[in-house]
Design a protein around this motif. Structure first.
Motif, PDB file in Angstrom:
ATOM      1  N   ALA A 161      39.298 -14.387  36.734  1.00 45.93           N
ATOM      2  CA  ALA A 161      40.081 -13.375  36.333  1.00 45.93           C
ATOM      3  C   ALA A 161      40.291 -12.620  37.509  1.00 45.93           C
ATOM      4  O   ALA A 161      41.380 -11.787  37.725  1.00 45.93           O
ATOM      5  N   THR A 162      39.236 -12.103  38.447  1.00 43.46           N
ATOM      6  CA  THR A 162      39.424 -11.442  39.525  1.00 43.46           C
ATOM      7  C   THR A 162      40.490 -12.001  40.603  1.00 43.46           C
ATOM      8  O   THR A 162      41.420 -11.412  41.146  1.00 43.46           O
ATOM      9  N   VAL A 163      40.546 -13.192  40.604  1.00 44.33           N
ATOM     10  CA  VAL A 163      41.368 -13.812  41.620  1.00 44.33           C
ATOM     11  C   VAL A 163      42.673 -13.750  41.082  1.00 44.33           C
ATOM     12  O   VAL A 163      43.792 -13.281  41.531  1.00 44.33           O
ATOM     13  N   HIS A 164      43.010 -13.819  39.763  1.00 44.08           N
ATOM     14  CA  HIS A 164      44.315 -13.588  39.114  1.00 44.08           C
ATOM     15  C   HIS A 164      44.913 -12.226  39.252  1.00 44.08           C
ATOM     16  O   HIS A 164      45.922 -11.925  39.464  1.00 44.08           O
ATOM     17  N   LEU A 165      43.763 -11.206  39.268  1.00 42.61           N
ATOM     18  CA  LEU A 165      44.184  -9.708  39.636  1.00 42.61           C
ATOM     19  C   LEU A 165      44.598  -9.532  40.924  1.00 42.61           C
ATOM     20  O   LEU A 165      45.805  -8.746  41.048  1.00 42.61           O
ATOM     21  N   LEU A 166      44.048 -10.184  41.810  1.00 40.13           N
ATOM     22  CA  LEU A 166      44.441 -10.291  43.380  1.00 40.13           C
ATOM     23  C   LEU A 166      45.694 -10.660  43.231  1.00 40.13           C
ATOM     24  O   LEU A 166      46.574 -10.434  44.370  1.00 40.13           O
ATOM     25  N   GLN A 167      46.353 -11.705  42.723  1.00 33.64           N
ATOM     26  CA  GLN A 167      47.280 -12.303  42.753  1.00 33.64           C
ATOM     27  C   GLN A 167      48.435 -11.668  41.828  1.00 33.64           C
ATOM     28  O   GLN A 167      49.603 -12.148  41.486  1.00 33.64           O
ATOM     29  N   GLU A 168      48.073 -10.543  41.195  1.00 32.58           N
ATOM     30  CA  GLU A 168      49.021  -9.914  40.552  1.00 32.58           C
ATOM     31  C   GLU A 168      49.569 -10.674  39.187  1.00 32.58           C
ATOM     32  O   GLU A 168      50.433 -10.775  38.779  1.00 32.58           O
ATOM     33  N   GLU A 169      48.334 -11.179  38.611  1.00 32.66           N
ATOM     34  CA  GLU A 169      48.662 -11.958  37.100  1.00 32.66           C
ATOM     35  C   GLU A 169      47.703 -11.267  36.078  1.00 32.66           C
ATOM     36  O   GLU A 169      46.935 -11.944  35.734  1.00 32.66           O
ATOM     37  N   PRO A 170      48.221 -10.227  35.517  1.00 27.81           N
ATOM     38  CA  PRO A 170      47.363  -9.610  34.619  1.00 27.81           C
ATOM     39  C   PRO A 170      47.045 -10.270  33.277  1.00 27.81           C
ATOM     40  O   PRO A 170      45.992 -10.314  32.755  1.00 27.81           O
ATOM     41  N   GLU A 171      48.208 -10.981  32.624  1.00 25.54           N
ATOM     42  CA  GLU A 171      47.954 -11.950  31.461  1.00 25.54           C
ATOM     43  C   GLU A 171      46.850 -12.847  31.743  1.00 25.54           C
ATOM     44  O   GLU A 171      46.038 -13.283  30.842  1.00 25.54           O
ATOM     45  N   GLU A 172      47.235 -13.584  32.807  1.00 23.01           N
ATOM     46  CA  GLU A 172      46.165 -14.692  33.133  1.00 23.01           C
ATOM     47  C   GLU A 172      44.793 -14.132  33.346  1.00 23.01           C
ATOM     48  O   GLU A 172      43.589 -14.821  32.837  1.00 23.01           O
ATOM     49  N   ALA A 173      44.616 -12.974  33.958  1.00 17.72           N
ATOM     50  CA  ALA A 173      43.204 -12.339  34.332  1.00 17.72           C
ATOM     51  C   ALA A 173      42.560 -12.034  32.900  1.00 17.72           C
ATOM     52  O   ALA A 173      41.693 -12.240  32.763  1.00 17.72           O
ATOM     53  N   ALA A 174      43.563 -11.361  31.926  1.00 21.03           N
ATOM     54  CA  ALA A 174      42.833 -10.982  30.587  1.00 21.03           C
ATOM     55  C   ALA A 174      42.685 -12.184  29.885  1.00 21.03           C
ATOM     56  O   ALA A 174      41.487 -12.091  29.226  1.00 21.03           O
ATOM     57  N   ALA A 175      43.259 -13.196  29.986  1.00 19.96           N
ATOM     58  CA  ALA A 175      42.917 -14.501  29.230  1.00 19.96           C
ATOM     59  C   ALA A 175      41.843 -14.934  29.659  1.00 19.96           C
ATOM     60  O   ALA A 175      40.696 -15.576  28.995  1.00 19.96           O
ATOM     61  N   SER A 176      41.531 -15.015  30.967  1.00 23.77           N
ATOM     62  CA  SER A 176      40.195 -15.627  31.774  1.00 23.77           C
ATOM     63  C   SER A 176      39.143 -14.705  31.252  1.00 23.77           C
ATOM     64  O   SER A 176      37.939 -15.129  31.002  1.00 23.77           O
ATOM     65  N   ALA A 177      39.081 -13.596  31.578  1.00 22.28           N
ATOM     66  CA  ALA A 177      38.125 -12.459  30.925  1.00 22.28           C
ATOM     67  C   ALA A 177      37.763 -12.798  29.595  1.00 22.28           C
ATOM     68  O   ALA A 177      36.568 -12.712  28.952  1.00 22.28           O
ATOM     69  N   GLU A 178      38.879 -12.712  28.817  1.00 20.14           N
ATOM     70  CA  GLU A 178      38.454 -12.990  27.243  1.00 20.14           C
ATOM     71  C   GLU A 178      37.682 -14.472  26.967  1.00 20.14           C
ATOM     72  O   GLU A 178      36.619 -14.168  26.342  1.00 20.14           O
ATOM     73  N   ARG A 179      37.936 -15.432  27.713  1.00 18.45           N
ATOM     74  CA  ARG A 179      37.116 -16.661  27.547  1.00 18.45           C
ATOM     75  C   ARG A 179      35.693 -16.626  28.020  1.00 18.45           C
ATOM     76  O   ARG A 179      34.927 -16.949  27.633  1.00 18.45           O
ATOM     77  N   ALA A 180      35.609 -15.457  29.259  1.00 17.00           N
ATOM     78  CA  ALA A 180      34.296 -15.330  29.689  1.00 17.00           C
ATOM     79  C   ALA A 180      33.528 -14.422  28.721  1.00 17.00           C
ATOM     80  O   ALA A 180      32.297 -14.603  28.374  1.00 17.00           O
TER      81      ALA A 180
END
Length: 474
Positions: free
Chosen positions: A401-420
């Motif tokens: 999720a943090t990698v997605h944030l660094l790459q400016e991908e908020p939807e993917e970051a939220a999805a990964s954090a949701e799985r976590a």
């Protein structure tokens, strides 16, 4: 304390609630503070223990660095030199006595609200210099004499009993990987206390060394579990005692493992310079005895330290050294305590090094791109055996999720954090909870237009385990 309080952004009521919550977590059920009491502290009133220690822990976690009690303008109660700090005597009898006393105090904490010796975190030279004495040869006990206090009777422990102690330590280690430090920590501390009782009897040198090795492994595990649930001063004390026991056992690689986790704790607390010194000490001390897997693990922790210092070239070299050592690994040669360092763990460590480098350096896109493939691989590998590696699986989902944030991908970051968050419902780890909440909050703050990120952050502000259960029900 006032300047630290202002910089924290907390309200007086919020700080009071956090103090009360931490006091309950550590067994100090008599502590009950409120806004007016916090106001008096800010005006100069000196609170009694355990309040100064709790405030030190809370501010350290808030700012990501060690904030000592003295830096808050508070005073500590007098502490016995035999049980305070990390600069302890490197001798078998004192090591046995200190571990016995500290583990007993820890057990009493849960039953009676007893806090034991007041603890604060050591850092800088006050931490590193005493640890360097790990390498200094110590005097040997006379043949047949116990490494602990002079025996009152001959110790009688059979080979099957020794093997049972060793196998129970392996079992505790697997439980920790499965569900985090929160569920089994007291059981480990209890076992540790029992083994120190055995060490105070007389044993043959070979038996005494095996008992010291079990003691070192249990103390290390108690330290890691304490670190996992947020008891940072207790974790450091257990790590230091584990290093002393490993020295008595004559096990340099095991001592290197302890130092590596002390380094991880310093990285967690925003002290990468201290971490680097500790891991270099571990590498030097075990250079002739460590297996390839252990050397790979030490290089991986070294890379994390360099990453947090923003030293990209040295981080890259350490990552490559970890990969090269791991390629030479022979699992049959490894002790049980290093078997956690699998292909999944190597990918996880290297991914987090590049992720940390992305935060520390200016080239965020470059280093987050390097972090992405190994992070994905770590999630995949841990996910194949999630019941046995649930905490690591969750950590790497958060890392993704943090990698997605660094790459400016908020939807993917939220999805990964949701799985976590869903997987974290079965984990008792304050590190997991804190990191998950911070990641979700960062996503919501950076991308307020991302409904999934905002919704997740709001939900995770409450009880993580209740959230996981509700989500599964839906």
């Amino acid at each position: 304390m006032g300047s630290w309080f202002v910089r924290s952004g907390w309200s007086k009521g919020e700080l009071a609630r956090q103090v009360n919550r931490r006091a309950r977590q550590t067994g100090a059920h008599h502590v009950s503070t409120d806004t007016s009491r916090v106001r008096r502290w800010l005006d100069g009133e000196q609170p009694r223990e355990p309040i100064p220690r709790i405030l030190s822990e809370l501010f350290s976690e808030r700012f990501g660095c060690v904030v000592a009690v003295e830096e808050l303008g508070l005073r500590q109660e007098h502490r016995s030199p035999q049980t305070a700090g990390v600069d302890l005597p490197w001798a078998g009898p004192q090591t046995v006595r200190l571990i016995s006393e500290f583990s007993r105090s820890d057990l009493m904490l849960g039953r009676r609200g007893f806090l034991g010796p007041s603890l604060t975190l050591a850092a800088g030279p006050a931490l590193v210099e005493p640890m360097q004495r790990w390498l200094v040869p110590g005097p040997s006990a006379p043949a047949g004499e116990a490494p602990g206090d002079r025996p009152h009777r001959a110790g009688r422990i059979s080979e099957p009993e020794l093997e049972l102690l060793e196998s129970s330590t392996r079992m505790f280690r697997r439980w920790d990987a499965q569900c985090g430090g929160g569920l089994r920590r007291k059981a480990v501390v209890g076992q540790l206390h029992e083994v120190t009782e055995l060490l105070q009897e007389g044993h043959r040198p070979a038996v005494a060394r095996r008992l010291f090795k079990v003691t070192a492994e249990l103390a290390h595990l108690a330290g890691f579990m304490s670190y996992d649930v947020g008891l940072q001063p207790s974790a450091q004390k257990y790590f230091v005692l584990a290093l002393h026991a490993a020295k008595e056992a004559g096990d340099r690689p095991l001592g290197a493992l302890v130092l590596s986790d002390m380094a991880r704790q310093m990285i967690h607390l925003g002290r990468p310079g201290d971490a680097l010194e500790l891991v270099h000490l571990a590498q030097y001390g075990s250079r002739e005895t460590a297996t390839a897997s252990t050397r790979a693990m030490l290089h991986a922790v070294e890379a994390r330290a360099y990453a947090n210092l923003g030293q990209a070239d040295r981080c890259n070299r350490a990552v490559r050294a970890a990969e090269d050592c791991f390629a030479d690994a022979c699992p049959a040669d490894d002790p049980d305590w290093i078997r956690f360092f699998s292909e999944a763990e190597l990918n996880a460590e290297n991914a987090h090094s590049y992720r940390d480098l992305a935060y520390a350096a200016a080239r965020r896109r470059t280093y987050s791109s390097l972090a992405r493939p190994p992070m994905q691989r770590a999630v995949e590998l841990f996910g194949r055996d999630v019941d046995n590696h649930r905490r690591s699986y969750v950590f790497n989902l958060i890392g993704m999720a943090t990698v997605h944030l660094l790459q400016e991908e908020p939807e993917e970051a939220a999805a990964s954090a949701e799985r976590a968050a869903l997987a974290a419902g079965k984990v008792r780890s304050e590190r997991v909870n804190t990191r998950l909440r911070k990641t979700a909050a960062a996503a919501a703050a950076q991308y307020p237009g991302c409904a999934a990120a905002v919704r997740l952050s709001e939900r995770l502000a409450g009880d993580l385990h209740e959230y996981a259960e509700e989500a599964r029900a839906v």
